[in-house]
Design an enzyme around this catalytic site. Structure first.
Site, PDB file in Angstrom:
ATOM      1  CG  HIS A 294      -2.050   1.007   1.069  1.00  0.00           C
ATOM      2  ND1 HIS A 294      -1.916   2.323   1.441  1.00  0.00           N
ATOM      3  CD2 HIS A 294      -3.290   0.872   0.548  1.00  0.00           C
ATOM      4  CE1 HIS A 294      -3.047   2.957   1.159  1.00  0.00           C
ATOM      5  NE2 HIS A 294      -3.895   2.099   0.614  1.00  0.00           N
ATOM      6  CD  GLU A 347      -7.699  -3.390  -5.040  1.00  0.00           C
ATOM      7  OE1 GLU A 347      -6.988  -4.188  -5.678  1.00  0.00           O
ATOM      8  OE2 GLU A 347      -8.031  -2.287  -5.444  1.00  0.00           O
TER       9      GLU A 347
HETATM   10  C1  COA Z   1      -0.451  -0.655  -4.016  1.00  0.00           C
HETATM   11  C2  COA Z   1       0.904  -0.328  -4.604  1.00  0.00           C
HETATM   12  C3  COA Z   1       0.723   0.341  -5.986  1.00  0.00           C
HETATM   13  C4  COA Z   1       1.633   0.627  -3.648  1.00  0.00           C
HETATM   14  O1  COA Z   1       2.903   0.775  -4.104  1.00  0.00           O
HETATM   15  P1  COA Z   1       3.997   1.738  -3.442  1.00  0.00           P
HETATM   16  O2  COA Z   1       4.019   1.549  -1.980  1.00  0.00           O
HETATM   17  O3  COA Z   1       3.794   3.106  -3.958  1.00  0.00           O
HETATM   18  O4  COA Z   1       5.329   1.103  -3.953  1.00  0.00           O
HETATM   19  P2  COA Z   1       5.896   1.057  -5.432  1.00  0.00           P
HETATM   20  O5  COA Z   1       4.844   0.790  -6.440  1.00  0.00           O
HETATM   21  O6  COA Z   1       6.762   2.264  -5.618  1.00  0.00           O
HETATM   22  O7  COA Z   1       6.852  -0.227  -5.300  1.00  0.00           O
HETATM   23  C5  COA Z   1       8.063  -0.241  -4.536  1.00  0.00           C
HETATM   24  C6  COA Z   1       8.760  -1.564  -4.738  1.00  0.00           C
HETATM   25  O8  COA Z   1       8.023  -2.606  -4.078  1.00  0.00           O
HETATM   26  C7  COA Z   1       7.593  -3.582  -5.004  1.00  0.00           C
HETATM   27  N1  COA Z   1       6.239  -3.976  -4.699  1.00  0.00           N
HETATM   28  C8  COA Z   1       5.232  -3.159  -4.306  1.00  0.00           C
HETATM   29  N2  COA Z   1       4.097  -3.865  -4.153  1.00  0.00           N
HETATM   30  C9  COA Z   1       4.418  -5.141  -4.463  1.00  0.00           C
HETATM   31  C10 COA Z   1       3.661  -6.327  -4.500  1.00  0.00           C
HETATM   32  N3  COA Z   1       2.372  -6.326  -4.204  1.00  0.00           N
HETATM   33  N4  COA Z   1       4.283  -7.466  -4.832  1.00  0.00           N
HETATM   34  C11 COA Z   1       5.600  -7.478  -5.121  1.00  0.00           C
HETATM   35  N5  COA Z   1       6.362  -6.365  -5.120  1.00  0.00           N
HETATM   36  C12 COA Z   1       5.772  -5.224  -4.793  1.00  0.00           C
HETATM   37  C13 COA Z   1       7.640  -2.897  -6.368  1.00  0.00           C
HETATM   38  O9  COA Z   1       7.808  -3.825  -7.419  1.00  0.00           O
HETATM   39  C14 COA Z   1       8.812  -1.964  -6.214  1.00  0.00           C
HETATM   40  O10 COA Z   1       9.981  -2.699  -6.427  1.00  0.00           O
HETATM   41  P3  COA Z   1      11.244  -2.067  -7.170  1.00  0.00           P
HETATM   42  O11 COA Z   1      11.678  -0.944  -6.274  1.00  0.00           O
HETATM   43  O12 COA Z   1      12.204  -3.195  -7.248  1.00  0.00           O
HETATM   44  O13 COA Z   1      10.770  -1.587  -8.505  1.00  0.00           O
HETATM   45  C15 COA Z   1       1.756  -1.619  -4.759  1.00  0.00           C
HETATM   46  O14 COA Z   1       2.005  -2.180  -3.498  1.00  0.00           O
HETATM   47  C16 COA Z   1       1.104  -2.620  -5.688  1.00  0.00           C
HETATM   48  O15 COA Z   1       1.240  -2.518  -6.912  1.00  0.00           O
HETATM   49  N6  COA Z   1       0.366  -3.638  -5.120  1.00  0.00           N
HETATM   50  C17 COA Z   1      -0.265  -4.629  -5.928  1.00  0.00           C
HETATM   51  C18 COA Z   1      -1.534  -4.080  -6.556  1.00  0.00           C
HETATM   52  C19 COA Z   1      -2.648  -3.898  -5.536  1.00  0.00           C
HETATM   53  O16 COA Z   1      -2.861  -4.739  -4.672  1.00  0.00           O
HETATM   54  N7  COA Z   1      -3.340  -2.780  -5.651  1.00  0.00           N
HETATM   55  C20 COA Z   1      -4.398  -2.440  -4.745  1.00  0.00           C
HETATM   56  C21 COA Z   1      -4.015  -1.301  -3.874  1.00  0.00           C
HETATM   57  S1  COA Z   1      -5.217  -0.943  -2.623  1.00  0.00           S
END
Ligand code: COA
Length: 411
Positions: A294, A347
């Site tokens: 998240h 989710e």
């Molecule tokens: C929700 C989300 C977009 C938040 O992301 P965030 O905290 O802003 O972090 P980032 O997207 O910048 O990702 C940071 C790192 O963690 C990794 N990461 C983040 N969520 C991950 C996940 N669910 N599974 C595996 N790796 C993940 C990314 O690949 C990234 O790796 P990198 O630095 O090697 O490229 C992300 O966790 C995600 O894509 N989750 C899966 C989709 C999901 O469940 N969405 C619903 C959200 S309520």
């Protein structure tokens, strides 16, 4: 920030604009506006009394109350009242609000007449919902909020939130060759939504499970759709325009547009015995595990913690598979990526709960909108009350003006 809550507060730590690629903008001018961080991340752009998210603490609240506590103890109608009117209803206010809001689930005839063509359009459920609510707003005679006093704005908000489940359910049934089902004002919002969708009144457990989900998702800080709705409200537009704009933002996969993807992972795993291997394959390939991580919560997402309990209470193979999968993801990450401590987000268990309640997968985002319309409305009303336009600036980085306009060739 000014007391009206609308002055853009630019934090002193904001990085100055990079000059690379900036050929036209006069960023060196002492009069150049401050540059906000990418995605406005960490930037405060308004004051609100609706609620907030404290990511580091794994806590979020509506007004002064813990949202998780509200979800455990109160109905969606109580929280809808809290968000719009600023206080939980007392017993007589509750009775009056339940009756008034239930009566307003009934669609005006003009909306009922328009729904069959919307359902036959071939558009996705969120586009259909936007069209249905745009028509509903018109049929209700919603006027620009700039021209409407607070009492009428609140009344409009109650009416608009009330019709969302009716519109979602009617469009779904029409799209599947079934006749829409009239609302039943003796039922609560969650139970009647399920009845209008499936044709059968839900049992107590399912009605309460969906009610909990609706409370948990009614608002969540200054997210993209809420901000979108507030920008539209700042123009003085009617509440229907705010909600339809917010729906557009919610439909994106990075916001609310992909809640079924966590269930797709459970489908792929199929059997609890395969969870570890499937998860390991995804993580080894560097793929994202849907329903984990998240942007705001550092540890547990409090919505997921409660929805996990709700899913367990409802029972079934899916809930068991979800629990095994959650444990597998935590284990595999600890082994292969100890630097990446990810927890389930809203989710992961929301899909399990909604599926168990009989909600089709393609309606997950629309169901999110059933509750979030209450939060959007509270924010839109708060914004409209300031009578201030949100109007930031962009930094021009194209070719330097003023280039001579080339002579037109041909006719
Ligand atoms: C929700 C989300 C977009 C938040 O992301 P965030 O905290 O802003 O972090 P980032 O997207 O910048 O990702 C940071 C790192 O963690 C990794 N990461 C983040 N969520 C991950 C996940 N669910 N599974 C595996 N790796 C993940 C990314 O690949 C990234 O790796 P990198 O630095 O090697 O490229 C992300 O966790 C995600 O894509 N989750 C899966 C989709 C999901 O469940 N969405 C619903 C959200 S309520």
């Amino acid at each position: 920030m000014g007391t009206d809550g609308q002055d853009m507060t630019i934090t002193p730590t904001c990085a100055p604009a990079s000059s690379s690629g900036s050929s036209g903008a006069d960023t060196a001018s002492p009069h150049a506006p401050a540059i906000a961080p990418p995605g406005l991340k960490g930037l405060v752009v308004a004051d609100t009394t609706v609620g907030d998210v404290r990511g580091a603490e794994g806590f979020f609240h509506y007004r002064q109350y813990s949202a998780v506590e509200l979800a455990s103890t109160r109905s969606f109608e109580d929280v809808w009242h809290l968000l719009l009117f600023g206080r939980l209803p007392d017993p007589s206010e509750r009775r009056a609000f339940m009756a008034a809001s239930a009566a307003r689930r009934t669609l005006p005839p003009a909306v009922l007449a328009a729904l069959p063509s919307i359902a036959a359009s071939g558009a996705g459920p969120m586009t259909q919902l936007s069209a249905g609510l745009a028509v509903a707003g018109g049929a209700m005679g919603l006027r620009p909020m700039l021209d409407v006093d607070e009492v009428d704005r609140l009344d409009d908000a109650v009416g608009l939130v009330a019709v969302v489940p009716t519109v979602v359910a009617a469009l779904h049934r029409l799209g599947n060759g079934l006749a829409p089902i009239e609302p039943d004002s003796s039922l609560g919002h969650a139970a009647d939504y399920l009845r209008m969708l499936t044709g059968t009144p839900p049992d107590e457990a399912r009605a309460r499970a969906l009610d909990t989900y609706l409370v948990l998702t009614a608002d969540h800080g200054f997210n993209a759709s809420t901000f979108t709705g507030r920008v539209i409200a700042s123009t003085g537009a009617d509440l229907g325009a705010c909600v339809v704009g917010a729906l557009g933002a919610l439909s994106g996969p990075l916001h609310g547009g992909a809640p079924s993807r966590a269930l797709d992972l459970l489908d792929e795993i199929g059997d609890p015995g395969r969870a570890e291997a499937v998860v390991e394959r995804h993580i080894a390939r560097g793929e994202r595990i849907m329903g984990f991580g998240h942007a705001v919560y550092v540890g547990e997402d409090p919505r997921s913690v409660l929805l996990s309990d709700v899913a367990s209470d409802l029972g079934g193979d899916r809930a068991e598979l979800a629990r095994v999968t959650e444990a597998a993801v935590v284990d595999v990450l600890a082994r292969l990526r100890p630097d990446r401590d990810l927890r389930t987000n809203v989710e992961f268990y929301a899909g399990v709960v909604m599926e168990r309640c009989g909600i089709p997968r393609d309606l997950f985002t629309s169901t999110f909108a059933v509750s979030r319309t209450a939060g959007w409305s509270a924010h839109a009303l708060e914004q409209a009350a300031t009578r201030r336009l949100i109007r930031p600036s962009a930094r021009y980085i194209g070719p330097a003006p003023s280039a001579p306009v080339p002579t037109r060739e041909g006719r």
